[in-house]
Write a protein that holds these residues in place. Structure first.
Motif, PDB file in Angstrom:
ATOM      1  N   ILE A   1      -6.020  12.570 -14.253  1.00  0.00           N
ATOM      2  CA  ILE A   1      -5.549  13.288 -13.063  1.00  0.00           C
ATOM      3  C   ILE A   1      -6.376  12.821 -11.877  1.00  0.00           C
ATOM      4  O   ILE A   1      -7.541  13.197 -11.736  1.00  0.00           O
ATOM      5  CB  ILE A   1      -5.655  14.817 -13.229  1.00  0.00           C
ATOM      6  CG1 ILE A   1      -4.809  15.287 -14.422  1.00  0.00           C
ATOM      7  CG2 ILE A   1      -5.202  15.523 -11.959  1.00  0.00           C
ATOM      8  CD1 ILE A   1      -4.859  16.779 -14.656  1.00  0.00           C
ATOM      9  N   SER A   2      -5.780  11.994 -11.052  1.00  0.00           N
ATOM     10  CA  SER A   2      -6.433  11.485  -9.857  1.00  0.00           C
ATOM     11  C   SER A   2      -5.482  11.647  -8.681  1.00  0.00           C
ATOM     12  O   SER A   2      -4.283  11.848  -8.864  1.00  0.00           O
ATOM     13  CB  SER A   2      -6.807  10.007 -10.037  1.00  0.00           C
ATOM     14  OG  SER A   2      -7.639   9.819 -11.172  1.00  0.00           O
ATOM     15  N   PHE A   3      -6.037  11.539  -7.466  1.00  0.00           N
ATOM     16  CA  PHE A   3      -5.236  11.797  -6.281  1.00  0.00           C
ATOM     17  C   PHE A   3      -5.463  10.729  -5.224  1.00  0.00           C
ATOM     18  O   PHE A   3      -6.556  10.173  -5.102  1.00  0.00           O
ATOM     19  CB  PHE A   3      -5.563  13.183  -5.707  1.00  0.00           C
ATOM     20  CG  PHE A   3      -5.228  14.301  -6.646  1.00  0.00           C
ATOM     21  CD1 PHE A   3      -3.942  14.819  -6.698  1.00  0.00           C
ATOM     22  CD2 PHE A   3      -6.192  14.828  -7.491  1.00  0.00           C
ATOM     23  CE1 PHE A   3      -3.630  15.849  -7.574  1.00  0.00           C
ATOM     24  CE2 PHE A   3      -5.889  15.856  -8.368  1.00  0.00           C
ATOM     25  CZ  PHE A   3      -4.602  16.364  -8.409  1.00  0.00           C
ATOM     26  N   ALA A   4      -4.393  10.468  -4.477  1.00  0.00           N
ATOM     27  CA  ALA A   4      -4.438   9.506  -3.382  1.00  0.00           C
ATOM     28  C   ALA A   4      -3.730  10.097  -2.178  1.00  0.00           C
ATOM     29  O   ALA A   4      -2.799  10.893  -2.317  1.00  0.00           O
ATOM     30  CB  ALA A   4      -3.786   8.184  -3.792  1.00  0.00           C
ATOM     31  N   ILE A   5      -4.183   9.706  -0.994  1.00  0.00           N
ATOM     32  CA  ILE A   5      -3.554  10.156   0.243  1.00  0.00           C
ATOM     33  C   ILE A   5      -2.334   9.286   0.501  1.00  0.00           C
ATOM     34  O   ILE A   5      -2.451   8.054   0.522  1.00  0.00           O
ATOM     35  CB  ILE A   5      -4.545  10.039   1.407  1.00  0.00           C
ATOM     36  CG1 ILE A   5      -5.800  10.860   1.119  1.00  0.00           C
ATOM     37  CG2 ILE A   5      -3.907  10.477   2.722  1.00  0.00           C
ATOM     38  CD1 ILE A   5      -7.023  10.386   1.836  1.00  0.00           C
ATOM     39  N   PRO A   6      -1.150   9.853   0.677  1.00  0.00           N
ATOM     40  CA  PRO A   6       0.048   9.032   0.918  1.00  0.00           C
ATOM     41  C   PRO A   6      -0.129   8.140   2.137  1.00  0.00           C
ATOM     42  O   PRO A   6      -0.772   8.527   3.125  1.00  0.00           O
ATOM     43  CB  PRO A   6       1.145  10.071   1.141  1.00  0.00           C
ATOM     44  CG  PRO A   6       0.635  11.325   0.509  1.00  0.00           C
ATOM     45  CD  PRO A   6      -0.852  11.290   0.669  1.00  0.00           C
TER      46      PRO A   6
ATOM     47  N   LEU B 224       0.830  -1.202   0.000  1.00  0.00           N
ATOM     48  CA  LEU B 224       0.000   0.000   0.000  1.00  0.00           C
ATOM     49  C   LEU B 224       0.865   1.252   0.000  1.00  0.00           C
ATOM     50  O   LEU B 224       1.715   1.433   0.878  1.00  0.00           O
ATOM     51  CB  LEU B 224      -0.904   0.000   1.238  1.00  0.00           C
ATOM     52  CG  LEU B 224      -1.913   1.141   1.344  1.00  0.00           C
ATOM     53  CD1 LEU B 224      -3.007   0.973   0.286  1.00  0.00           C
ATOM     54  CD2 LEU B 224      -2.530   1.187   2.731  1.00  0.00           C
ATOM     55  N   VAL B 225       0.645   2.137  -0.994  1.00  0.00           N
ATOM     56  CA  VAL B 225       1.346   3.422  -1.046  1.00  0.00           C
ATOM     57  C   VAL B 225       0.392   4.595  -0.868  1.00  0.00           C
ATOM     58  O   VAL B 225       0.834   5.716  -0.611  1.00  0.00           O
ATOM     59  CB  VAL B 225       2.127   3.590  -2.369  1.00  0.00           C
ATOM     60  CG1 VAL B 225       3.171   2.511  -2.515  1.00  0.00           C
ATOM     61  CG2 VAL B 225       1.195   3.599  -3.574  1.00  0.00           C
ATOM     62  N   GLY B 226      -0.927   4.367  -0.994  1.00  0.00           N
ATOM     63  CA  GLY B 226      -1.875   5.461  -0.849  1.00  0.00           C
ATOM     64  C   GLY B 226      -3.299   4.970  -0.787  1.00  0.00           C
ATOM     65  O   GLY B 226      -3.608   3.815  -1.116  1.00  0.00           O
ATOM     66  N   ILE B 227      -4.195   5.873  -0.376  1.00  0.00           N
ATOM     67  CA  ILE B 227      -5.637   5.617  -0.347  1.00  0.00           C
ATOM     68  C   ILE B 227      -6.271   6.500  -1.419  1.00  0.00           C
ATOM     69  O   ILE B 227      -6.206   7.732  -1.337  1.00  0.00           O
ATOM     70  CB  ILE B 227      -6.248   5.934   1.032  1.00  0.00           C
ATOM     71  CG1 ILE B 227      -5.590   5.092   2.135  1.00  0.00           C
ATOM     72  CG2 ILE B 227      -7.753   5.705   1.008  1.00  0.00           C
ATOM     73  CD1 ILE B 227      -5.860   3.604   2.022  1.00  0.00           C
ATOM     74  N   ASN B 228      -6.861   5.884  -2.433  1.00  0.00           N
ATOM     75  CA  ASN B 228      -7.489   6.646  -3.518  1.00  0.00           C
ATOM     76  C   ASN B 228      -8.603   7.511  -2.952  1.00  0.00           C
ATOM     77  O   ASN B 228      -9.432   7.047  -2.175  1.00  0.00           O
ATOM     78  CB  ASN B 228      -8.056   5.687  -4.568  1.00  0.00           C
ATOM     79  CG  ASN B 228      -6.982   4.800  -5.160  1.00  0.00           C
ATOM     80  OD1 ASN B 228      -5.865   5.240  -5.404  1.00  0.00           O
ATOM     81  ND2 ASN B 228      -7.307   3.542  -5.395  1.00  0.00           N
ATOM     82  N   THR B 229      -8.643   8.781  -3.377  1.00  0.00           N
ATOM     83  CA  THR B 229      -9.608   9.668  -2.743  1.00  0.00           C
ATOM     84  C   THR B 229     -10.420  10.525  -3.704  1.00  0.00           C
ATOM     85  O   THR B 229     -11.585  10.764  -3.477  1.00  0.00           O
ATOM     86  CB  THR B 229      -8.921  10.569  -1.705  1.00  0.00           C
ATOM     87  OG1 THR B 229      -9.896  11.332  -1.017  1.00  0.00           O
ATOM     88  CG2 THR B 229      -7.913  11.502  -2.353  1.00  0.00           C
TER      89      THR B 229
END
Length: 393
Positions: free
Chosen positions: A264-269, A247-252
């Motif tokens: 363009i998408s973002f994840a919480i580290p 796990l490197v991030g939580i998709n948000t």
């Protein structure tokens, strides 16, 4: 004639016997021929030696199935149900009234059940990490596990600034995901997004990390991973993993085509998510330090000869009665150091102040009208903030 035929038959038998013996020897000692040639100085040229050297593959794996098999059992589907009240409306028949007022109430209001889809990640035995906007205001939360079990979930706590929530489920033998604490993410790394987009259970998409340290809210201390891995409605709260299945991030969230954006998408580290998880499990909420000031980049004159991005943060506003105001910090002050850490930029300063506990006394140093100054700030608890980013994931 008979004598010649007998001689040929005799020779043929010895040839066959010799070939059979050579075959058996080649099976027992595969390289005996090459060794004999080398001993007697006989050259042996093959197409392997004369041809071009075989290409060596230095890229990534042909398949990411092993990474998916390692991570997917830890990713769950979340179904958050809530009751919403709606009012029946009867539209006006007159086009002018319809355009002005739309319609009028028709009968009593009624309630209906609304369900939102999302994803989550099992990060500890009994605990699932997901996005706050997936479960916000839900009356009933059901979690579908990888093995088909369904568990009822309760909310342990949530953090609006990171858009994270921790759920508790009563189920045994849960597959906990591996966290990539030994492999920091880098721009260009291949990542896989696993979740429940549009209700399509256990979907995997692939992309790369497009950037790290993205700021989506100028007043927030949290940063995000930007990726071009496809994240759609229902992926929120799902896992962003590396090629090792860690796990490197939580998709948000995503920036959709409505903003003329694609990929363009973002994840919480995962480091930020882990800090939030630990605090929520321990105390039920997240606490951050706060100085009570807003910052911007340090301005540099075009003819100063200094780099365009100078280190530090310039104070733009000080909240009356806040810790910074009580410590004598003023607008236009340039802050260069907090505690024992140098300040890189405004985002770095926000991360540092948030990491201190409320009540901590911290030395702050910088420049005021070009002259050095030092002061001590007693940090307060950061007040609740509302996110400004549009959450479409």
């Amino acid at each position: 004639m008979k004598h010649a035929a007998g001689t040929l038959a005799f020779i043929a038998r010895f040839v066959v016997l010799g070939l059979a013996a050579a075959f058996v020897i080649s099976l027992a000692w595969p390289n005996v021929g090459n060794r004999l040639r080398e001993r007697f100085g006989v050259s042996h040229t093959t197409t392997e030696q004369t041809g071009a050297p075989a290409p060596v593959r230095t890229g990534g794996p042909i398949s990411y199935a092993d990474a998916v098999a390692k991570a997917a059992p830890s990713v769950v589907n979340i179904y958050a149900n809530k009751m919403v009240t709606e009012q029946a409306v009867q539209m006006y028949t007159d086009p002018v009234l319809q355009r002005l007022f739309g319609g009028r109430p028709a009968g009593p209001a009624y309630k209906r059940r609304e369900q939102s889809l999302g994803s989550g990640v099992i990060v500890q035995q009994g605990y699932v990490l997901t996005n706050n906007h997936v479960i916000a205001n839900a009356d009933d939360i059901q979690v579908l596990l990888y093995d088909g079990r369904v568990a009822k979930a309760t909310v342990v706590g949530a953090d609006v600034e990171t858009d994270l929530a921790v759920l508790r489920i009563d189920a045994g033998n849960l597959p906990v995901i591996h966290i990539a604490d030994q492999h920091p993410s880098r721009t260009g790394d291949v990542v896989l997004a696993i979740g429940n987009p549009l209700g399509l259970n256990q979907t995997v998409t692939m992309g790369i990390i497009s950037a790290i340290g993205r700021q989506l809210n100028t007043s927030s201390p949290e940063d995000f991973i930007q990726t071009d891995a496809a994240i759609n409605l229902g992926n929120s709260g799902g896992a962003l993993v590396n090629t090792e299945g860690e796990l490197v991030g939580i998709n948000t969230l995503l920036i959709g085509k409505a903003a003329n954006a694609e990929g363009i998408s973002f994840a919480i580290p995962v480091a930020s998510a882990k800090r939030v998880l630990d605090q929520i499990i321990d105390t039920g909420h997240v606490v951050r330090g706060w100085m009570g000031a807003d910052y911007t980049f340090v301005p540099v004159a075009a003819d100063s000869g200094l780099p365009a991005a100078a280190r530090g943060a310039q104070v733009t506003d000080v909240y009356p009665g806040g810790p910074a105001a009580q410590a004598g910090i003023q607008p236009h002050d340039i802050l260069l150091r907090i505690g024992s850490e140098d300040i890189v930029d405004p985002a770095d300063l926000r991360r540092h102040e948030a990491a201190f506990k409320p009540g901590s006394k911290v030395e702050v140093s910088g420049l005021r009208n070009g002259a050095p100054f030092h002061t001590e700030v007693i940090l307060a608890q950061r007040p609740p903030m509302t996110p400004t980013a549009s959450l479409d994931g």
